[in-house]
Motif scaffolding. Structure first.
Motif, short mmCIF file in Angstrom:
data_model
loop_
_atom_site.label_atom_id
_atom_site.label_comp_id
_atom_site.label_asym_id
_atom_site.label_seq_id
_atom_site.Cartn_x
_atom_site.Cartn_y
_atom_site.Cartn_z
N MET A 57 25.90 27.94 -18.06
CA MET A 57 25.84 28.59 -16.75
C MET A 57 27.12 29.40 -16.58
N VAL A 58 26.98 30.64 -16.18
CA VAL A 58 28.11 31.52 -15.90
C VAL A 58 27.77 32.27 -14.62
N GLN A 59 28.59 32.11 -13.62
CA GLN A 59 28.35 32.73 -12.31
C GLN A 59 29.46 33.71 -11.99
N ASP A 60 29.11 34.76 -11.27
CA ASP A 60 30.12 35.73 -10.85
C ASP A 60 31.04 35.15 -9.78
N GLN A 61 30.48 34.28 -8.91
CA GLN A 61 31.24 33.73 -7.80
C GLN A 61 32.01 32.47 -8.23
N ASP A 62 33.09 32.18 -7.48
CA ASP A 62 33.75 30.88 -7.60
C ASP A 62 32.82 29.83 -7.00
N GLU A 63 32.92 28.59 -7.50
CA GLU A 63 32.07 27.51 -6.98
C GLU A 63 32.89 26.23 -6.84
N TRP A 64 32.75 25.60 -5.68
CA TRP A 64 33.28 24.25 -5.45
C TRP A 64 32.06 23.36 -5.38
N VAL A 65 32.02 22.32 -6.22
CA VAL A 65 30.84 21.46 -6.27
C VAL A 65 31.29 20.00 -6.20
N VAL A 66 30.53 19.20 -5.45
CA VAL A 66 30.80 17.77 -5.32
C VAL A 66 29.51 17.01 -5.61
N LEU A 67 29.63 15.92 -6.36
CA LEU A 67 28.49 15.04 -6.60
C LEU A 67 28.44 14.03 -5.46
N LEU A 68 27.33 14.02 -4.72
CA LEU A 68 27.20 13.14 -3.56
C LEU A 68 26.58 11.80 -3.92
N THR A 69 25.57 11.81 -4.78
CA THR A 69 24.91 10.58 -5.24
C THR A 69 24.55 10.74 -6.70
N GLY A 70 24.34 9.61 -7.37
CA GLY A 70 23.90 9.64 -8.76
C GLY A 70 25.07 9.65 -9.74
N ALA A 71 24.79 10.16 -10.93
CA ALA A 71 25.78 10.22 -12.00
C ALA A 71 25.49 11.44 -12.85
N ALA A 72 26.56 12.05 -13.37
CA ALA A 72 26.40 13.25 -14.17
C ALA A 72 27.62 13.42 -15.08
N ARG A 73 27.44 14.26 -16.08
CA ARG A 73 28.55 14.70 -16.92
C ARG A 73 28.53 16.22 -16.94
N LEU A 74 29.73 16.81 -16.92
CA LEU A 74 29.86 18.26 -16.86
C LEU A 74 31.02 18.68 -17.74
N ARG A 75 30.87 19.84 -18.39
CA ARG A 75 31.93 20.37 -19.24
C ARG A 75 32.18 21.83 -18.90
N LEU A 76 33.45 22.17 -18.71
CA LEU A 76 33.88 23.56 -18.55
C LEU A 76 34.35 24.05 -19.91
N GLU A 77 34.13 25.33 -20.20
CA GLU A 77 34.56 25.88 -21.48
C GLU A 77 36.04 25.61 -21.71
N GLY A 78 36.37 25.11 -22.91
CA GLY A 78 37.75 24.85 -23.27
C GLY A 78 38.30 23.54 -22.75
N GLU A 79 37.48 22.72 -22.08
CA GLU A 79 37.93 21.45 -21.52
C GLU A 79 37.03 20.32 -22.02
N ALA A 80 37.53 19.11 -21.91
CA ALA A 80 36.76 17.93 -22.28
C ALA A 80 35.66 17.68 -21.26
N GLU A 81 34.61 17.03 -21.71
CA GLU A 81 33.51 16.64 -20.82
C GLU A 81 34.04 15.65 -19.78
N ARG A 82 33.55 15.77 -18.54
CA ARG A 82 33.96 14.88 -17.45
C ARG A 82 32.77 14.04 -17.00
N GLN A 83 33.01 12.76 -16.81
CA GLN A 83 32.02 11.87 -16.22
C GLN A 83 32.20 11.96 -14.71
N LEU A 84 31.11 12.23 -13.97
CA LEU A 84 31.20 12.37 -12.52
C LEU A 84 30.49 11.22 -11.82
#
Length: 106
Positions: free
Chosen positions: A46-73
């Motif tokens: 996913m690549v977006q033109d806009q800046d994004e602030w995102v928060v996980l409210l419920t559940g569980a997820a993993r996310l990775r930004l280019e050049g960074e380690a995967e994060r458990q959320l």
């Protein structure tokens, strides 16, 4: 004023993620995202033109930004994703909905 609840009713996201726009104003868009078992393909970040602030409210997820380690959320974890940054949701819980709140800033 319109009363609403982020958690009721939740759409069925077992097949596809569900994006619901909650508010749109010049320069700002807020949406609820419901995931259940989805992941971003490795070859299609996913690549977006806009800046994004995102928060996980419920559940569980993993996310990775280019050049960074995967994060458990976990619920309450948030990220700032600068516009133009390739990123991947690498896993979402297949057994229960993961609810995100995303704020997109132009």
């Amino acid at each position: 004023m319109t009363d609403a609840n982020l958690f009721a009713p939740l759409p069925d996201a077992r097949r596809d993620e569900v994006f619901t726009q909650l508010l749109a104003r010049p320069g700002v868009r807020i949406e609820r995202i419901v995931s259940q078992g989805q992941a971003t393909p490795d070859d299609a970040p996913m690549v977006q033109d806009q800046d994004e602030w995102v928060v996980l409210l419920t559940g569980a997820a993993r996310l990775r930004l280019e050049g960074e380690a995967e994060r458990q959320l976990a619920p309450g974890d948030w990220l700032w994703i600068a516009g133009g940054t390739p990123h991947w949701v690498t896993w979402t819980d297949p057994d229960a909905p993961s609810v995100w709140l995303a704020v997109h800033l132009d």
